[in-house]
Enzyme design. Structure first.
Site, PDB file in Angstrom:
ATOM      1  CE1 TYR A 144      -0.277   4.526  -2.840  1.00 43.21           C
ATOM      2  CE2 TYR A 144      -0.051   4.646  -0.467  1.00 43.21           C
ATOM      3  CZ  TYR A 144      -0.029   3.913  -1.633  1.00 43.21           C
ATOM      4  OH  TYR A 144       0.229   2.562  -1.586  1.00 43.21           O
ATOM      5  CE  LYS A 201      12.481  -1.472  -9.814  1.00 41.46           C
ATOM      6  NZ  LYS A 201      13.137  -2.790  -9.792  1.00 41.46           N
ATOM      7  CG  ASP A 233      13.214  -5.188  -7.414  1.00 41.45           C
ATOM      8  OD1 ASP A 233      13.981  -4.513  -6.696  1.00 41.45           O
ATOM      9  OD2 ASP A 233      13.348  -5.263  -8.648  1.00 41.45           O
ATOM     10  CG  ASP A 257       0.421   0.943   1.774  1.00 42.61           C
ATOM     11  OD1 ASP A 257       0.126   0.289   2.791  1.00 42.61           O
ATOM     12  OD2 ASP A 257      -0.416   1.352   0.952  1.00 42.61           O
ATOM     13  CG  ASP A 261      -0.279  -4.432   4.756  1.00 42.35           C
ATOM     14  OD1 ASP A 261      -0.098  -3.623   5.698  1.00 42.35           O
ATOM     15  OD2 ASP A 261      -1.409  -4.664   4.271  1.00 42.35           O
TER      16      ASP A 261
END
Ligand code: NAD
Length: 368
Positions: A144, A201, A233, A257, A261
């Site tokens: 970001y 990852k 994942d 992020d 959620d």
């Protein structure tokens, strides 16, 4: 009595001011009960600030936030400020600006499956019961904030070799940024279940391989804490399959992020989720939910996420563990006794125990 603790209150928009009032009542009660003085200063952010001053994050608000011992924010945004004109100020700009200005690099989101609300989660009760996860998300680096660009009319980038658009964002981290967030996660794990999962990852990304190496180095300094690594994942799947295996999860910005959620599903309601954003100075506390314009002004918003944000503030900014525990216990008792705001109520709820925002705030105050 010690020196007053200064709190900058940012009620914002929509249900923000309604839930913030309940947090203030709770602060008053804590002050009375624990012999502390909270000096609260209100400032403008988001849509309310745009209306008054033409910007989502006025200089006065930054000054008030910097001068405070902690910042308590409610929520910003709403259809009124979605003008469609890209040049108009947007309420969310206030959120990004305050995080950046205060250097809030660690975002904490505790997610607990409350026994009393177990039916509110779409997952099976036997899977979610007892889940208690703290997600520590890196908040000021990564995808970001890395180098980015979007170029138009690039030869060959369009369908069939025609000119088209080309865009990229870059995931960037320094060793220092990784080290400080992973260290924070280990410090929290020491106070909780003594297990850290570092999510990355590493099979695909160079940044993740560096993350892994740095995290392993920090882990060696905390032999009391169990350290596990997991690919993002798999972590996304494991959170739904067996959430109880997690205590503290630490992750870079984008993965954190998404996972935070996803983890919200364990709790079943947005109205119960609080968060803390910490840096090296003033910290910021806020509910996870937005300004809920659909119910603003109706007096039915659930104030518990805002109230639980106060609990985090007492714990992490003021070191008031007893008061924080008492507040958490008061929320538990409210739920134990069957009180619910409409978002938490179901067909088993006694209709006489369905409370509005003010009455729910009063119940928590009564039980502290
Ligand atoms: P939202 O979280 O505001 O609402 C989603 C749904 O949950 C709505 O049906 C709402 O009524 C309900 N809800 C949310 N909080 C509740 C509460 N405390 N009690 C009862 N019900 C509650 O998300 P949205 O609708 O996607 O966004 C609305 C506005 O909020 C947008 O402008 C968005 O940009 C903004 N937003 C702000 C923040 C923030 O300030 N941190 C976060 C998310 C969204």
């Amino acid at each position: 009595m010690g020196a007053p603790l200064n709190i900058c209150l940012l009620p914002g928009d929509g249900i923000g001011p309604e839930v913030m009032r309940q947090a203030q009542k709770v602060l008053d009660r804590i002050a009375e009960r624990y012999g502390v003085t909270f000096t609260c200063h209100e400032a403008l952010i988001g849509g309310a600030a745009i209306d008054a001053l033409g910007t989502a994050f006025p200089a006065e608000t930054l000054e008030a936030a910097r001068a405070a011992d902690a910042v308590l924010l409610a929520a910003v945004g709403g259809p009124k400020w979605e003008t469609g004109n890209p040049d108009d100020p947007r309420p969310e700009e206030g959120l990004f600006a305050i995080r950046k200005e205060l250097g809030l690099y660690a975002n904490l989101r505790p997610v607990r499956a409350y026994d009393q609300l177990i039916g509110a989660s779409p997952l099976k009760p036997e899977v979610v019961r007892g889940s208690d996860v703290l997600i520590v998300r890196e908040l000021t680096g990564g995808l970001y904030f890395g180098k980015r660009d979007r170029t138009y009319d690039v030869p060959g980038a369009g369908p069939g070799g025609a000119p088209g658009q080309y865009a990229f964002d870059t995931m960037e981290y320094s060793e220092y940024e990784v080290e400080r967030i992973v260290r924070r996660a280990f410090e929290f794990a020491l106070q909780r279940g003594k297990r850290v999962h570092s999510i990355d990852k590493a099979n695909a990304l160079g940044v993740s391989r560096m993350w892994r190496q740095v995290a392993r180095g920090v882990a060696e300094e905390y032999p009391q804490v169990e350290f596990r690594e997991m690919l993002v994942d798999n972590a996304a799947m494991q959170l739904m399959l067996d959430p109880r295996q997690f205590d503290v999860i630490v992750s870079e910005n984008t993965f954190g992020d998404i996972l935070s959620d996803e983890a919200a599903v364990l709790c079943g309601s947005l109205g119960m989720l609080a968060s803390a954003s910490l840096g090296d100075g003033t910290a910021l506390y806020e509910p996870v939910h937005g300004s809920a314009p659909d119910i603003a002004g109706c007096g039915i918003a659930n104030p518990l996420a805002q109230i639980l944000s106060v609990e985090l503030m007492l714990r992490y900014s003021f070191g008031m563990q007893n008061a924080a525990d008492a507040l958490a216990a008061a929320v538990e008792r409210v739920l134990d006794e069957g009180y619910r705001t409409p978002d938490l109520a179901d067909s088993h709820t006694d209709p006489s125990k369905v409370l509005g925002t003010e009455a729910m705030g009063d119940k928590v105050v009564e039980f502290i």
